[in-house]
Design a protein around this motif. Structure first.
Motif, PDB file in Angstrom:
ATOM      1  N   ALA A  45      44.594 -26.747  -6.967  1.00 37.91           N
ATOM      2  CA  ALA A  45      44.266 -25.428  -6.438  1.00 37.91           C
ATOM      3  C   ALA A  45      44.821 -24.305  -7.305  1.00 37.91           C
ATOM      4  O   ALA A  45      44.740 -23.143  -6.928  1.00 37.91           O
ATOM      5  N   MET A  46      45.367 -24.640  -8.475  1.00 38.93           N
ATOM      6  CA  MET A  46      46.017 -23.628  -9.317  1.00 38.93           C
ATOM      7  C   MET A  46      45.126 -23.222 -10.474  1.00 38.93           C
ATOM      8  O   MET A  46      44.244 -23.961 -10.903  1.00 38.93           O
ATOM      9  N   ARG A  47      45.431 -22.027 -10.975  1.00 33.75           N
ATOM     10  CA  ARG A  47      44.662 -21.456 -12.081  1.00 33.75           C
ATOM     11  C   ARG A  47      45.631 -20.979 -13.153  1.00 33.75           C
ATOM     12  O   ARG A  47      46.526 -20.182 -12.881  1.00 33.75           O
ATOM     13  N   VAL A  48      45.455 -21.504 -14.364  1.00 32.66           N
ATOM     14  CA  VAL A  48      46.326 -21.171 -15.490  1.00 32.66           C
ATOM     15  C   VAL A  48      45.471 -20.611 -16.613  1.00 32.66           C
ATOM     16  O   VAL A  48      44.364 -21.101 -16.869  1.00 32.66           O
TER      17      VAL A  48
ATOM     18  N   ASP B 234      36.442 -19.850 -27.845  1.00 34.16           N
ATOM     19  CA  ASP B 234      36.535 -19.921 -26.383  1.00 34.16           C
ATOM     20  C   ASP B 234      35.527 -20.901 -25.800  1.00 34.16           C
ATOM     21  O   ASP B 234      35.823 -21.634 -24.859  1.00 34.16           O
ATOM     22  N   VAL B 235      34.339 -20.967 -26.395  1.00 34.31           N
ATOM     23  CA  VAL B 235      33.320 -21.907 -25.917  1.00 34.31           C
ATOM     24  C   VAL B 235      33.760 -23.342 -26.179  1.00 34.31           C
ATOM     25  O   VAL B 235      33.665 -24.219 -25.308  1.00 34.31           O
ATOM     26  N   ALA B 236      34.259 -23.595 -27.392  1.00 38.09           N
ATOM     27  CA  ALA B 236      34.723 -24.943 -27.732  1.00 38.09           C
ATOM     28  C   ALA B 236      35.902 -25.347 -26.855  1.00 38.09           C
ATOM     29  O   ALA B 236      36.003 -26.509 -26.435  1.00 38.09           O
ATOM     30  N   ALA B 237      36.795 -24.408 -26.569  1.00 35.36           N
ATOM     31  CA  ALA B 237      37.963 -24.712 -25.737  1.00 35.36           C
ATOM     32  C   ALA B 237      37.554 -25.019 -24.302  1.00 35.36           C
ATOM     33  O   ALA B 237      38.127 -25.910 -23.665  1.00 35.36           O
ATOM     34  N   ARG B 238      36.568 -24.304 -23.778  1.00 39.54           N
ATOM     35  CA  ARG B 238      36.111 -24.588 -22.412  1.00 39.54           C
ATOM     36  C   ARG B 238      35.530 -26.000 -22.327  1.00 39.54           C
ATOM     37  O   ARG B 238      35.751 -26.722 -21.348  1.00 39.54           O
ATOM     38  N   ARG B 239      34.813 -26.398 -23.355  1.00 40.35           N
ATOM     39  CA  ARG B 239      34.260 -27.758 -23.361  1.00 40.35           C
ATOM     40  C   ARG B 239      35.384 -28.795 -23.423  1.00 40.35           C
ATOM     41  O   ARG B 239      35.337 -29.827 -22.752  1.00 40.35           O
TER      42      ARG B 239
ATOM     43  N   VAL C 289      45.569 -29.715 -13.339  1.00 44.81           N
ATOM     44  CA  VAL C 289      45.454 -28.299 -12.980  1.00 44.81           C
ATOM     45  C   VAL C 289      43.981 -27.978 -12.768  1.00 44.81           C
ATOM     46  O   VAL C 289      43.141 -28.225 -13.631  1.00 44.81           O
ATOM     47  N   GLY C 290      43.654 -27.408 -11.622  1.00 43.44           N
ATOM     48  CA  GLY C 290      42.260 -27.265 -11.220  1.00 43.44           C
ATOM     49  C   GLY C 290      41.434 -26.368 -12.101  1.00 43.44           C
ATOM     50  O   GLY C 290      40.254 -26.637 -12.344  1.00 43.44           O
ATOM     51  N   GLU C 291      42.009 -25.268 -12.589  1.00 44.60           N
ATOM     52  CA  GLU C 291      41.253 -24.331 -13.418  1.00 44.60           C
ATOM     53  C   GLU C 291      42.124 -23.889 -14.583  1.00 44.60           C
ATOM     54  O   GLU C 291      43.187 -23.298 -14.384  1.00 44.60           O
ATOM     55  N   VAL C 292      41.687 -24.180 -15.785  1.00 44.37           N
ATOM     56  CA  VAL C 292      42.394 -23.789 -16.999  1.00 44.37           C
ATOM     57  C   VAL C 292      41.450 -22.936 -17.834  1.00 44.37           C
ATOM     58  O   VAL C 292      40.419 -23.423 -18.306  1.00 44.37           O
ATOM     59  N   GLU C 293      41.788 -21.676 -17.999  1.00 48.55           N
ATOM     60  CA  GLU C 293      41.008 -20.759 -18.830  1.00 48.55           C
ATOM     61  C   GLU C 293      41.645 -20.672 -20.213  1.00 48.55           C
ATOM     62  O   GLU C 293      42.864 -20.693 -20.326  1.00 48.55           O
ATOM     63  N   VAL C 294      40.822 -20.534 -21.226  1.00 47.08           N
ATOM     64  CA  VAL C 294      41.323 -20.348 -22.587  1.00 47.08           C
ATOM     65  C   VAL C 294      40.682 -19.090 -23.168  1.00 47.08           C
ATOM     66  O   VAL C 294      39.450 -18.970 -23.172  1.00 47.08           O
ATOM     67  N   LEU C 295      41.509 -18.181 -23.645  1.00 46.50           N
ATOM     68  CA  LEU C 295      41.036 -16.947 -24.250  1.00 46.50           C
ATOM     69  C   LEU C 295      41.378 -16.941 -25.735  1.00 46.50           C
ATOM     70  O   LEU C 295      42.521 -17.213 -26.116  1.00 46.50           O
ATOM     71  N   ASP C 296      40.397 -16.659 -26.558  1.00 46.70           N
ATOM     72  CA  ASP C 296      40.612 -16.502 -27.990  1.00 46.70           C
ATOM     73  C   ASP C 296      39.345 -15.920 -28.583  1.00 46.70           C
ATOM     74  O   ASP C 296      38.269 -15.960 -27.956  1.00 46.70           O
TER      75      ASP C 296
ATOM     76  N   GLY D 210      44.211 -22.375 -30.975  1.00 43.59           N
ATOM     77  CA  GLY D 210      44.515 -23.050 -32.227  1.00 43.59           C
ATOM     78  C   GLY D 210      45.057 -24.440 -31.968  1.00 43.59           C
ATOM     79  O   GLY D 210      44.843 -25.027 -30.900  1.00 43.59           O
ATOM     80  N   ARG D 211      45.795 -24.977 -32.943  1.00 40.90           N
ATOM     81  CA  ARG D 211      46.336 -26.328 -32.794  1.00 40.90           C
ATOM     82  C   ARG D 211      47.232 -26.452 -31.576  1.00 40.90           C
ATOM     83  O   ARG D 211      47.218 -27.477 -30.889  1.00 40.90           O
ATOM     84  N   VAL D 212      48.021 -25.430 -31.283  1.00 42.34           N
ATOM     85  CA  VAL D 212      48.939 -25.486 -30.154  1.00 42.34           C
ATOM     86  C   VAL D 212      48.240 -25.128 -28.848  1.00 42.34           C
ATOM     87  O   VAL D 212      48.276 -25.875 -27.871  1.00 42.34           O
ATOM     88  N   GLY D 213      47.560 -23.983 -28.808  1.00 44.54           N
ATOM     89  CA  GLY D 213      46.971 -23.499 -27.564  1.00 44.54           C
ATOM     90  C   GLY D 213      45.926 -24.420 -26.985  1.00 44.54           C
ATOM     91  O   GLY D 213      45.930 -24.717 -25.783  1.00 44.54           O
ATOM     92  N   ALA D 214      44.992 -24.901 -27.817  1.00 50.72           N
ATOM     93  CA  ALA D 214      43.943 -25.788 -27.308  1.00 50.72           C
ATOM     94  C   ALA D 214      44.528 -27.098 -26.797  1.00 50.72           C
ATOM     95  O   ALA D 214      44.065 -27.648 -25.789  1.00 50.72           O
TER      96      ALA D 214
END
Length: 394
Positions: A130-133, A185-190, A154-161, A139-143
């Protein structure tokens, strides 16, 4: 209740009448003296029997119901009992998804050790869904952090870049080679979707507690992991201002010049923030602002000095600290920074307290942060072996 000795803790006899549960000092507990009948009864605590059947089996071993109740009480107090059938709407929904449960079984087992109450592991795994992060950086670390958090439930993980993925963004736990040239951002969501143990629940984000700023309500945590490690080693206070204003916890993680950094985890109003960090450094080195301005405005090379092994280690440590916080504990990065540099990788920590001249309000809190749901402390539990006079003989 269907009592079950936690299968994640290995059992061994320390002698003829003492049982040790767990291998490592952090989680090991001893029980004794234990006679043969009680030792045989322990083998029945496998989660398949309710109390009535356990009482019946105990009588066959010449053990009284009072003895069973006392034993179960002490095992519960020591954090050694689980209840695989603990009922709650969120845990029932998770338990019905067999494929997801099989993927998350090692995670639930780990949570059952860290959170000693019966059913605690499953409840916290359900709460993660039920959490959102939000992870800022792909990059290598964030993704890699994003994929780990998603895979951990974790139910919802958003990635911004911004921009498009480059060859040097690729990492085994992060963006795959096929993503090169795509929008990050598209590649990270996938990647996040592929890493998840199952589809996100419809309620993901509904139980979050903080305004994430920039029109993003309901964030449980922001992980700041930009591709430019300078933005982690010396983060801009202005970037964190919306999180400070909204009370959103945020954790920094990254690699700069072959040095890994995890922390601080900032709890607004309770710990030192990016502004405090910059002020403390200026107190120690009056030339720091001058050099920092040059580094921030100077030209950067095409690729960062971000060793793959170090980047993966930083991502793993940051994800573990983030999950500990989401599960209700305060990890060692709370108000502190951990650093390790190649080639020795000697992790060292530095406390980052609130600065009196910072406007974040951290100095107004005179007490340590208390956001924890776990009692007693792990050290108390580990030292809380059953005294010899509390016999468990029948």
């Amino acid at each position: 209740m269907h009592p079950m000795l936690k299968p994640a803790l290995r059992r061994a006899w320390r002698g003829r009448n003492t049982v040790q549960f767990g291998v490592t000092p952090a989680h090991a507990v001893t029980l004794g003296p234990v006679d043969i009948a009680t030792g045989s009864f322990l083998e029945l605590l496998d989660g398949t029997r309710g109390l009535p059947l356990l009482y019946e089996e105990a009588r066959a071993l010449d053990l009284s119901e009072r003895h069973v109740d006392l034993l179960l009480s002490r095992l519960t107090d020591a954090g050694l009992l689980d209840d695989p059938r603990s009922a709650a709407p969120d845990t029932d929904a998770l338990r019905r998804r067999a494929e997801v449960m099989d993927r998350q079984r090692p995670d639930v087992a780990s949570l059952s050790i860290v959170h000693p109450e019966p059913g605690g592991g499953l409840r916290r795994m359900a709460a993660r869904r039920a959490m959102r992060v939000q992870v800022r950086g792909a990059g290598r670390v964030g993704a890699s952090i994003a994929s780990l958090l998603s895979g951990a439930g974790v139910g919802e993980v958003e990635v911004l870049d911004g921009g498009r993925a480059e060859l040097w963004d690729v990492a085994p736990a992060g963006l795959p080679p096929a993503s090169v040239g795509e929008r990050r951002d598209v590649a990270a969501r996938r990647l996040v979707r592929r890493s998840a143990p199952g589809p996100a629940p419809r309620s993901a984000g509904a139980g979050a507690r903080f305004d994430g700023g920039a029109g993003q309500p309901g964030l449980s945590l922001v992980v700041v992991a930009p591709r430019d490690g300078l933005a982690v080693y010396a983060p801009l206070p202005d970037t964190a201002a919306p999180w400070i204003a909204s009370g959103t916890p945020h954790l920094y993680a990254g690699v700069i010049e072959a040095t890994g950094v995890v922390g601080p985890l900032v709890l607004p109003g309770g710990t030192g923030c990016a502004g405090c960090l910059e002020l403390h450094r200026t107190d120690r080195d009056s030339q720091w602002p001058r050099m920092l301005a040059q580094w921030r405005s100077g030209r950067r090379g095409a690729g960062p000095a971000c060793d793959l092994g170090l980047a993966t280690a930083v991502a793993g440590l940051a994800a573990a600290h983030a999950l500990a916080f989401l599960d209700g504990d305060l990890p060692a990065s709370t108000g502190a920074r951990w650093e390790a540099a190649l080639p020795l990788l000697d992790w060292r920590s530095e406390r980052i307290g609130p600065h009196a001249d910072c406007s974040c309000g951290g100095t107004e809190s005179a007490r340590e942060p208390t956001r924890s749901c776990r009692t007693p402390a792990k050290g108390d539990r580990a030292s809380g072996s059953f005294p010899a006079q509390d016999t468990m003989a029948g």
